[in-house]
Scaffold this motif. Structure first.
Motif: not given
Length: 303
Positions: A215-231
């Protein structure tokens, strides 16, 4: 309008495993694949590069036109087209040998200006390694950032072409103040030797890391991390998967009117999760097909 700046080349795609597998020519290059994927998704796209007058160069431009991509910013030259010979391992992962001496795309010069409707400019791969073109693309990146445009960078490391890794890593860091969105693979992150926190502190508003089938992970400047699994998908090869992610991210951000540093921070959990899932679906379809064959909008459904 999204401008994709970088090389167009011919991938020699193996029709089996091992170094001596038969090779099939295919249209390619990281930025080229990104432009085609954006066009297939329906985003107004311009490709900015230099292409040969040879038969391969004509085929590359035809592929862009067929995807609905504007080629008015493509310079032409008599030099040959770059070739990238791929080898596929048992997991479907590709490694490359490049034939780049005296080729057209590395002689790129920056255009006098970008279309007035430009909202984002995407950079990456060989075009930021091979001189003299690398300096011209770097100039274009800095100019775009100074104009307040959204800039996306995928370094897409090809270690065999980087003669001085430490110098390249230092140059990569020098680009970050001019980058809005940094996207890179897990392998690229390890090679570069940094962390999302370090990169974010240098300039980007968000960093997206791909983890292959995980999958993928996103990191933003405010310190939050978002992630989703691969298909889940039966992988034929991974050629063009990362480029498809680039395109899906840019297309999805445009669809959410989020092509700005401020908007990236305002997407929130719902916006980021939908965006990352969209990119994961798009990459999975590309991996299910031989070579860089990104999906059309009709294959993906809504964001």
């Amino acid at each position: 309008m999204i401008v994709v700046a970088g090389e167009a080349l011919i991938d020699l795609v193996p029709q089996g495993m091992g170094a001596l597998a038969a090779l099939q020519p295919a249209l390619g290059g990281g930025p080229y694949n990104t432009a085609v994927a954006l066009g297939r998704l329906g985003s107004p796209t311009v490709f900015c590069s230099r292409a040969s007058h040879d038969a391969f160069g004509e085929a590359l431009l035809d592929g862009l036109r067929q995807a609905g991509v504007d080629v008015s910013l493509v310079e032409r030259g008599p030099e040959p087209t770059t070739l990238a010979a791929a080898t596929i391992d048992p997991r479907g992962s590709a490694s490359y040998s490049f034939y780049v001496e005296g080729t057209a795309d590395r002689l790129f010069t920056a255009p006098a200006g970008l279309p007035a409707t430009t909202r984002a400019v995407s950079f990456g791969t060989l075009s930021l390694v091979l001189e003299p073109g690398a300096s011209a693309y770097e100039e274009l990146m800095r100019d775009a950032a100074e104009q307040g445009l959204f800039t996306a960078l995928d370094p897409n490391i090809r270690a065999g072409l980087i003669t001085d890794p430490d110098a390249y890593r230092a140059r990569f860091k020098s680009w970050l103040p001019s980058v809005t969105l940094l996207k890179l693979s897990e392998e690229d992150a390890l090679w570069l030797g940094g962390t999302p926190h370090e990169w974010l502190s240098a300039g980007p508003s968000a960093v997206v890391i791909t983890h292959g089938g995980d999958g993928l992970s996103a990191f933003t400047r405010d310190g939050t991390v978002y992630a989703v699994p691969g298909e889940e998908v039966a992988v034929v090869d991974t050629i063009g998967a990362g480029d498809t992610v680039n395109a899906a991210l840019l297309h999805g951000l445009a669809a959410q009117d989020a092509l700005s540093a401020e908007a990236l921070l305002e997407l929130g959990a719902d916006g980021w999760t939908r965006l990352l899932r969209f990119a994961a679906r798009a990459a999975a379809i590309t991996c299910s097909r031989a070579g860089a064959e990104p999906p059309y909008a009709s294959e993906l459904g809504d964001l």
